[in-house]
Design an enzyme around this catalytic site. Structure first.
Site, short mmCIF file in Angstrom:
data_model
loop_
_atom_site.label_atom_id
_atom_site.label_comp_id
_atom_site.label_asym_id
_atom_site.label_seq_id
_atom_site.Cartn_x
_atom_site.Cartn_y
_atom_site.Cartn_z
N ASP A 90 0.85 -1.20 0.00
CA ASP A 90 0.00 0.00 0.00
C ASP A 90 0.88 1.25 0.00
O ASP A 90 0.69 2.18 0.80
CB ASP A 90 -0.96 0.00 1.19
N THR A 122 7.73 1.93 20.80
CA THR A 122 6.62 1.04 21.15
C THR A 122 7.03 -0.42 20.99
O THR A 122 6.38 -1.22 20.32
CB THR A 122 5.37 1.35 20.31
N GLU A 180 5.98 -6.81 13.43
CA GLU A 180 6.92 -5.70 13.58
C GLU A 180 7.60 -5.74 14.94
O GLU A 180 8.79 -5.40 15.06
CB GLU A 180 6.21 -4.36 13.38
#
Length: 229
Positions: A90, A122, A180
């Site tokens: 994308d 994060t 991730e």
């Protein structure tokens, strides 16, 4: 997978900007090979659909990426290419990306954390997860949408991440940012030999901070909730 709608722009812009003058195999993971647009590519370049199963949850699809890559690494990539670059579809290419990205193991700094300190990353901070990174560890926060390296190194990376994801799954644990998070854990203890700046994975057509000289690979605006659901 609904993301097939992004393929035409992805491939057309890749043919303008990605590895021009070099042989390229575009391996496309999809459960809908028949929906891949019919695009003519340059000599020495080929579009290769690879059928994979779909999953009801987008998080599961995301986590299974490592498994899919690792499977095809063993089945065919090892026989066909020297380097593998794993990217999100994308996106669109908007400036030159060439052999400067190639190395044994390549990671890309996440655009949201380029100027952030470790305390803001994060990472997965729950010790129950195989993706757990202690507070005192980690140099950068890497994006899951652009990584790669030599076939043997990407094989080791995807194998380790997939195994860790399956251990978590058996404990009914899901890392905060799916694959991730596991990629970042791997990069803490297996440092990339090349680190790319957010030029190579940028999130906005409009926002350009002073430090960003080029936008080489840019996210296409979309309604993520609608696409995933």
């Amino acid at each position: 997978m609904r993301y097939v709608v992004f393929l035409q722009r992805f491939l057309e812009t890749a043919e303008t900007h990605f590895m021009i003058g070099h042989r390229v195999n575009y391996y496309i993971f999809t459960d809908r090979p028949e929906a891949i647009p019919n695009i003519t590519v340059k000599e020495g370049r080929e579009i290769i659909p690879l059928r994979v199963r779909n999953y009801p949850r987008w998080q599961e699809i995301s986590m299974r990426r490592m498994e899919m890559i690792n499977h095809y690494l063993q089945q065919r990539f090892i026989h066909e290419v020297a380097f593998l670059v794993c990217v999100d579809v994308d996106m669109r290419f908007s400036d030159h990306i060439g052999v400067e990205i190639l190395s044994e193991l390549t990671g890309t700094i996440h655009p949201g954390f380029f100027a952030a300190g470790r305390q803001a990353f994060t990472y997965e901070r729950r010790s129950i997860s195989e993706a757990y990174i202690p507070p005192e560890e980690g140099d950068f926060y890497y994006a899951g949408g652009f990584f790669g390296g030599t076939v043997p190194e990407v094989y080791k990376l995807t194998k380790k991440c997939h195994e860790a994801i399956m251990v978590d799954k058996n404990k009914s644990v899901e890392a905060i940012w799916q694959e991730e998070s596991h990629l970042n854990k791997y990069f803490v203890y297996h440092k990339p030999t090349k680190i790319l700046s957010p030029e190579y994975l940028w999130f906005s057509e409009r926002y350009t901070p002073h430090f960003l000289k080029k936008k080489r690979f840019i996210a296409i605006p979309k309604n993520s909730y609608a696409m995933r659901n």
